[in-house]
Design an enzyme around this catalytic site. Structure first.
Site, PDB file in Angstrom:
ATOM      1  N   HIS A  46     -42.127 -34.393 -59.943  1.00  0.00           N
ATOM      2  CA  HIS A  46     -41.022 -35.341 -60.115  1.00  0.00           C
ATOM      3  C   HIS A  46     -41.374 -36.379 -61.187  1.00  0.00           C
ATOM      4  O   HIS A  46     -40.589 -36.656 -62.096  1.00  0.00           O
ATOM      5  CB  HIS A  46     -40.756 -36.087 -58.800  1.00  0.00           C
ATOM      6  CG  HIS A  46     -40.028 -35.284 -57.766  1.00  0.00           C
ATOM      7  ND1 HIS A  46     -38.865 -34.598 -58.028  1.00  0.00           N
ATOM      8  CD2 HIS A  46     -40.293 -35.087 -56.439  1.00  0.00           C
ATOM      9  CE1 HIS A  46     -38.451 -34.002 -56.918  1.00  0.00           C
ATOM     10  NE2 HIS A  46     -39.288 -34.290 -55.944  1.00  0.00           N
ATOM     11  N   HIS A  77     -46.030 -31.667 -55.754  1.00  0.00           N
ATOM     12  CA  HIS A  77     -44.580 -31.839 -55.651  1.00  0.00           C
ATOM     13  C   HIS A  77     -44.166 -33.193 -56.224  1.00  0.00           C
ATOM     14  O   HIS A  77     -43.254 -33.279 -57.072  1.00  0.00           O
ATOM     15  CB  HIS A  77     -44.184 -31.732 -54.174  1.00  0.00           C
ATOM     16  CG  HIS A  77     -42.733 -31.987 -53.895  1.00  0.00           C
ATOM     17  ND1 HIS A  77     -41.886 -31.001 -53.438  1.00  0.00           N
ATOM     18  CD2 HIS A  77     -41.972 -33.114 -53.986  1.00  0.00           C
ATOM     19  CE1 HIS A  77     -40.673 -31.509 -53.278  1.00  0.00           C
ATOM     20  NE2 HIS A  77     -40.698 -32.798 -53.597  1.00  0.00           N
ATOM     21  N   GLU A  78     -44.838 -34.250 -55.774  1.00  0.00           N
ATOM     22  CA  GLU A  78     -44.490 -35.596 -56.247  1.00  0.00           C
ATOM     23  C   GLU A  78     -44.861 -35.779 -57.723  1.00  0.00           C
ATOM     24  O   GLU A  78     -44.138 -36.442 -58.473  1.00  0.00           O
ATOM     25  CB  GLU A  78     -45.198 -36.651 -55.389  1.00  0.00           C
ATOM     26  CG  GLU A  78     -44.911 -36.560 -53.894  1.00  0.00           C
ATOM     27  CD  GLU A  78     -43.460 -36.820 -53.536  1.00  0.00           C
ATOM     28  OE1 GLU A  78     -42.650 -37.133 -54.429  1.00  0.00           O
ATOM     29  OE2 GLU A  78     -43.119 -36.719 -52.351  1.00  0.00           O
TER      30      GLU A  78
END
Length: 272
Positions: free
Chosen positions: A61, A57-58
């Site tokens: 980004h 997820h990170e």
């Protein structure tokens, strides 16, 4: 920056590889019934899988920000998938895992620090914010694939339940993260399209958005409606409440190994 340094900034972290290894070994233990404590194997599989999804997820980004113009994410270690490199490791990893243990909620975690002034174009800013929860959506699709593809013949029940519970966490994380609440990715998607005045007014409350969501979810009526919607979505993907319920029961290994009825009884059982 030299090409050697750039490659080092993007080399996959041994910490992340260790997490993937734990996920793989624990998945094998759940599948084969190798462990005398099946709940512990399920716990390790779900937690390691959850942390792996948080890292991805990170990373999503950061990777999207890199292509959007923020070259600083590499030097910060965000492209290595190392959870220890994130700006708020407590928010990104520790608190979400605690929420999973306490309530079975895939609450979204913290953030990588994106230097937004380097990004040009509102669509790029929105895409950077959307990239994280879209990763949870993809992870949920992978977890539920055996269910909606009707490919569960021969899959051990414990593995089925663990996968169902992990899918539940991914779906809740994706939905919660897409809420247009300040501090969450959903607000980050729409923020570039808001007026400067509105953004300045919202900015002071952004750090409390995640806490507000957590508090609201503890309201019984809201919690009931929220999980009714989650269960309905999962049922459309082939994952039943039976799967997620027993997955969570196994996950809580410290309560002892549950006496799980035969899968044939699933159609005649409801949970309150």
């Amino acid at each position: 920056m030299s090409s050697t340094a750039a490659r080092g900034d993007r080399r996959v972290s041994p910490v992340f590889l260790a997490l993937v290894a734990i996920m793989a070994v624990s998945a094998w233990a759940v599948w084969t019934g190798f462990s005398k404590l099946p709940g512990l194997a399920v716990f390790l599989f779900v937690v390691s899988g959850w942390i792996v999804s948080l890292c991805l997820h990170e990373y999503a980004h950061a990777r999207t920000a890199l292509h959007g113009g923020d070259l600083s994410v590499g030097a910060k270690g965000y492209l290595t998938l190392d959870p220890l490199k994130y700006t708020h490791a407590m928010l990104s990893i520790v608190l979400p895992v605690i929420f999973v243990i306490l309530g079975g909620i895939g609450l979204p975690g913290g953030a990588v620090f994106i230097e937004r002034h380097r990004i040009r174009g509102r669509w790029r800013h929105s895409l950077i914010s959307a990239a994280g929860p879209l990763t949870n959506v993809l992870f949920a699709v992978v977890c539920t694939a055996p269910f909606w593809l009707h490919a569960l013949d021969g899959v051990p029940d414990h593995f089925r339940y663990a996968l169902g519970f992990l899918a539940l966490l991914q779906v809740t994380a994706a939905i919660l993260n897409f809420l247009p609440v300040p501090g969450l990715d959903g607000y980050g998607v729409i923020e570039p399209w808001l007026s400067y005045k509105v953004r300045r007014q919202v900015e002071p409350i952004a750090p409390f958005g995640l806490l507000a969501v957590f508090i609201v979810l503890w309201i019984p009526e809201v919690n009931h409606v929220f999980f009714e919607a989650i269960d309905a979505l999962l049922r459309s993907l082939g994952v039943t409440e039976w799967d997620t319920y027993w997955g969570q029961e196994l996950f809580r290994f410290w309560q002892g190994t549950p006496d799980i009825p035969p899968l044939s009884e699933a159609a005649f059982t409801t949970f309150s």
